[in-house]
Write an enzyme that holds these catalytic residues in place. Structure first.
Site, PDB file in Angstrom:
ATOM      1  N   GLY A  12      -0.566 -35.981 -34.704  1.00 43.30           N
ATOM      2  CA  GLY A  12      -1.874 -36.238 -35.315  1.00 43.30           C
ATOM      3  C   GLY A  12      -2.900 -36.600 -34.251  1.00 43.30           C
ATOM      4  O   GLY A  12      -2.552 -37.184 -33.228  1.00 43.30           O
ATOM      5  N   GLY A  76       5.569 -26.780 -37.327  1.00 40.37           N
ATOM      6  CA  GLY A  76       5.928 -25.568 -36.582  1.00 40.37           C
ATOM      7  C   GLY A  76       7.218 -25.761 -35.810  1.00 40.37           C
ATOM      8  O   GLY A  76       7.957 -26.713 -36.026  1.00 40.37           O
ATOM      9  N   GLY A 117       6.890 -38.409 -32.109  1.00 41.18           N
ATOM     10  CA  GLY A 117       7.374 -37.033 -32.293  1.00 41.18           C
ATOM     11  C   GLY A 117       7.205 -36.214 -31.028  1.00 41.18           C
ATOM     12  O   GLY A 117       8.179 -35.647 -30.494  1.00 41.18           O
ATOM     13  N   THR A 138      -1.222 -42.936 -30.435  1.00 44.05           N
ATOM     14  CA  THR A 138      -1.106 -42.999 -31.897  1.00 44.05           C
ATOM     15  C   THR A 138      -1.912 -44.174 -32.437  1.00 44.05           C
ATOM     16  O   THR A 138      -1.883 -45.269 -31.851  1.00 44.05           O
ATOM     17  CB  THR A 138       0.341 -43.118 -32.424  1.00 44.05           C
ATOM     18  OG1 THR A 138       0.290 -43.469 -33.814  1.00 44.05           O
ATOM     19  CG2 THR A 138       1.186 -44.164 -31.724  1.00 44.05           C
ATOM     20  N   ILE A 139      -2.593 -43.920 -33.528  1.00 41.76           N
ATOM     21  CA  ILE A 139      -3.311 -45.029 -34.170  1.00 41.76           C
ATOM     22  C   ILE A 139      -2.316 -46.035 -34.731  1.00 41.76           C
ATOM     23  O   ILE A 139      -2.664 -47.172 -34.989  1.00 41.76           O
ATOM     24  CB  ILE A 139      -4.254 -44.547 -35.301  1.00 41.76           C
ATOM     25  CG1 ILE A 139      -3.480 -43.901 -36.453  1.00 41.76           C
ATOM     26  CG2 ILE A 139      -5.344 -43.639 -34.781  1.00 41.76           C
ATOM     27  CD1 ILE A 139      -4.282 -43.790 -37.739  1.00 41.76           C
ATOM     28  N   ASP A 140      -1.051 -45.614 -34.916  1.00 36.06           N
ATOM     29  CA  ASP A 140      -0.061 -46.489 -35.562  1.00 36.06           C
ATOM     30  C   ASP A 140       0.454 -47.598 -34.631  1.00 36.06           C
ATOM     31  O   ASP A 140       1.025 -48.577 -35.100  1.00 36.06           O
ATOM     32  CB  ASP A 140       1.142 -45.665 -36.046  1.00 36.06           C
ATOM     33  CG  ASP A 140       0.728 -44.521 -36.959  1.00 36.06           C
ATOM     34  OD1 ASP A 140      -0.329 -44.639 -37.601  1.00 36.06           O
ATOM     35  OD2 ASP A 140       1.455 -43.515 -37.012  1.00 36.06           O
ATOM     36  N   ARG A 278     -10.392 -52.768 -57.547  1.00 36.72           N
ATOM     37  CA  ARG A 278     -10.744 -51.438 -57.050  1.00 36.72           C
ATOM     38  C   ARG A 278      -9.950 -51.143 -55.768  1.00 36.72           C
ATOM     39  O   ARG A 278      -9.577 -52.051 -55.042  1.00 36.72           O
ATOM     40  CB  ARG A 278     -12.237 -51.360 -56.712  1.00 36.72           C
ATOM     41  CG  ARG A 278     -13.146 -51.520 -57.919  1.00 36.72           C
ATOM     42  CD  ARG A 278     -13.166 -50.263 -58.779  1.00 36.72           C
ATOM     43  NE  ARG A 278     -14.169 -50.347 -59.820  1.00 36.72           N
ATOM     44  CZ  ARG A 278     -13.987 -50.846 -61.036  1.00 36.72           C
ATOM     45  NH1 ARG A 278     -12.794 -51.351 -61.370  1.00 36.72           N
ATOM     46  NH2 ARG A 278     -14.956 -50.872 -61.916  1.00 36.72           N
ATOM     47  N   LEU A 285     -10.463 -41.297 -41.846  1.00 35.11           N
ATOM     48  CA  LEU A 285     -11.611 -41.899 -41.143  1.00 35.11           C
ATOM     49  C   LEU A 285     -11.101 -42.693 -39.940  1.00 35.11           C
ATOM     50  O   LEU A 285     -11.779 -42.798 -38.922  1.00 35.11           O
ATOM     51  CB  LEU A 285     -12.379 -42.842 -42.071  1.00 35.11           C
ATOM     52  CG  LEU A 285     -13.184 -42.179 -43.189  1.00 35.11           C
ATOM     53  CD1 LEU A 285     -13.763 -43.225 -44.127  1.00 35.11           C
ATOM     54  CD2 LEU A 285     -14.293 -41.330 -42.588  1.00 35.11           C
ATOM     55  N   ARG A 287      -8.867 -41.893 -37.965  1.00 38.03           N
ATOM     56  CA  ARG A 287      -8.471 -41.020 -36.857  1.00 38.03           C
ATOM     57  C   ARG A 287      -9.659 -40.339 -36.187  1.00 38.03           C
ATOM     58  O   ARG A 287      -9.493 -39.666 -35.167  1.00 38.03           O
ATOM     59  CB  ARG A 287      -7.503 -39.949 -37.380  1.00 38.03           C
ATOM     60  CG  ARG A 287      -6.195 -40.511 -37.902  1.00 38.03           C
ATOM     61  CD  ARG A 287      -5.015 -39.874 -37.235  1.00 38.03           C
ATOM     62  NE  ARG A 287      -5.015 -38.442 -37.345  1.00 38.03           N
ATOM     63  CZ  ARG A 287      -4.191 -37.735 -38.130  1.00 38.03           C
ATOM     64  NH1 ARG A 287      -3.301 -38.363 -38.877  1.00 38.03           N
ATOM     65  NH2 ARG A 287      -4.227 -36.430 -38.133  1.00 38.03           N
TER      66      ARG A 287
HETATM   67  O1  F6P Z   1       0.643 -41.031 -37.222  1.00 39.92           O
HETATM   68  C1  F6P Z   1      -0.726 -41.052 -37.485  1.00 39.92           C
HETATM   69  C2  F6P Z   1      -0.998 -40.907 -38.949  1.00 39.92           C
HETATM   70  O2  F6P Z   1      -2.394 -40.956 -39.145  1.00 39.92           O
HETATM   71  C3  F6P Z   1      -0.291 -41.915 -39.850  1.00 39.92           C
HETATM   72  O3  F6P Z   1      -0.891 -43.177 -39.799  1.00 39.92           O
HETATM   73  C4  F6P Z   1      -0.354 -41.218 -41.173  1.00 39.92           C
HETATM   74  O4  F6P Z   1       0.712 -41.602 -42.032  1.00 39.92           O
HETATM   75  C5  F6P Z   1      -0.190 -39.779 -40.814  1.00 39.92           C
HETATM   76  O5  F6P Z   1      -0.534 -39.657 -39.437  1.00 39.92           O
HETATM   77  C6  F6P Z   1      -1.025 -38.809 -41.604  1.00 39.92           C
HETATM   78  O6  F6P Z   1      -0.682 -37.534 -41.217  1.00 39.92           O
HETATM   79  P1  F6P Z   1      -1.478 -36.235 -41.676  1.00 39.92           P
HETATM   80  O7  F6P Z   1      -2.699 -36.138 -40.803  1.00 39.92           O
HETATM   81  O8  F6P Z   1      -0.507 -35.145 -41.427  1.00 39.92           O
HETATM   82  O9  F6P Z   1      -1.850 -36.412 -43.105  1.00 39.92           O
END
Ligand code: F6P
Length: 360
Positions: A12, A76, A117, A138-140, A278, A285, A287
């Site tokens: 991602g 892929g 990955g 990674t944002i994670d 809510r 957003l 990313r």
């Molecule tokens: O690993 C980054 C991430 O944005 C996760 O936080 C999220 O679960 C996933 O990728 C979303 O993936 P995709 O862009 O395939 O929906």
């Protein structure tokens, strides 16, 4: 002959990818090397090979530009992640083809910018004799071996800004607001943004939650004349004894797609507490957009050190942020096990000390 290196982005996207590409190409140019950007992830190394020269002019404006000018892929032939975070071994023929692709392009080394990955694949390539170094993206923030990945700080800034905005509308309407953030199975974005944005409840994967606990916090706030409550929920958070909430069917050779827990929590909280509730799903957003100042510096250091490692022939390494400086760690040490928020670590204890409920 001029030395030529390749740079590839996988998985991602996130803020800062272009800043790393720029740093790699600039640091390489300082040594008189050429840099080729491989297009569309590792697939660009295979026939028909797809690449572009990253010369001086190709780098204009990259420091602040979101996304990746090289394109990226998390599906892929090179997809290494399956199910809930498991990794698969790539076929030998694919690794052979990749090696041939490197040779055909005249590349003496590859910089792989990716998360768990892409770097699991980088490790397999290294074991297959491909000269490669990794950059943790990674944002994670769920990669081991580095204090922080790039992109994380920018995602937290986005989530914190969202919380600030939700705060005022929640307060005006005396509502419960649930903000669902990304972060897969780790919970880093949720806990950082939750603390930075003054959330009342933070739900993370490492601490399964109960609705009784969440509603008790809402009631306690009501008793103190606080008629609104802000809940941040990580997409990988789950109720005690329940499964992850996923947003779509499982595709072959793809990691499970998390998402939807925010709506589930909101519906249950509204029903149990009687408070109007809510949900806001921040989604991609987090990313997009320009990297924060911190990420720009981190990306620049990562790119520069990746080139230093190549110059030293120190392959199979990932550049890692060690608190103040950036240095090498084995890629193998960083991949294959997720770095999650420790349930009794400094962040969780800080949250509890401030009266934030972690839902348990
Ligand atoms: O690993 C980054 C991430 O944005 C996760 O936080 C999220 O679960 C996933 O990728 C979303 O993936 P995709 O862009 O395939 O929906």
């Amino acid at each position: 002959m001029t030395k030529k290196i390749g740079v590839v982005t996988g998985g991602g996207d996130c803020p800062g990818l272009n800043a790393v590409i720029r740093a790699v190409a600039k640091a390489a140019a300082q040594r008189g090397w050429e840099t080729l950007g491989i297009l569309g992830g590792y697939e660009g190394l295979l026939e028909p090979r797809q690449f572009r020269a990253l010369d001086y002019h190709a780098l204009d404006g990259l420091l602040i530009r979101g996304g990746t000018i090289l394109g990226t892929a998390n599906r892929g032939r090179f997809s290494a992640k399956v199910g809930h975070g498991e990794t698969r071994q790539l076929p030998k023929e694919l690794l052979d083809d990749t090696k041939r692709g490197m040779e055909a392009l005249g590349l003496s080394a590859l910089v792989s910018i990716g998360g768990d990955g892409s770097l699991s694949i980088a490790q397999q390539m290294h074991e297959h004799g491909i000269p490669i170094v990794g950059v943790p993206k990674t944002i994670d923030n769920d990669l081991e071996g580095t204090v922080m990945t790039f992109g994380f700080d920018s995602a937290v800034a986005c989530a914190t800004d969202a919380l600030d905005r939700l705060h005022t509308t929640a307060e005006s309407h005396n509502r419960v607001m649930v903000l669902e953030v990304m972060g897969r199975y780790a919970g880093w974005i949720a806990i950082y943004a939750g603390i930075a944005g003054g959330a009342d409840v933070i739900l993370i994967p490492g601490i399964p939650f109960t609705y009784d606990s969440i509603c008790a916090k809402i009631r306690a706030r009501e008793a103190q004349e606080k008629k609104f409550t802000l809940i941040v929920v990580a997409e990988g958070a789950r109720e005690k004894d329940a499964d992850f909430v996923t947003s779509a069917g499982q595709e072959a050779n793809r990691e499970a797609r998390l998402g939807g827990v925010g709506a589930v929590v909101a519906a249950e909280v509204q029903q149990r507490s009687g408070k109007e509730t809510r949900t806001c799903v921040l989604g991609h957003l987090q990313r997009g957009g320009t990297p924060t100042t911190f990420d720009r510096v981190l990306c620049s250091m990562f790119g520069a050190v990746a080139v230093e490692l190549i110059a030293a022939g120190d392959f199979g390494k990932m550049v890692a942020f060690m608190g103040q400086q950036v240095g090498p760690v084995e890629i193998a040490q960083a991949v294959g096990r997720l770095k999650t928020v420790p349930p009794n670590g400094g962040l969780a204890r800080t949250a509890r000390a401030l009266g934030i409920s972690l839902g348990d």
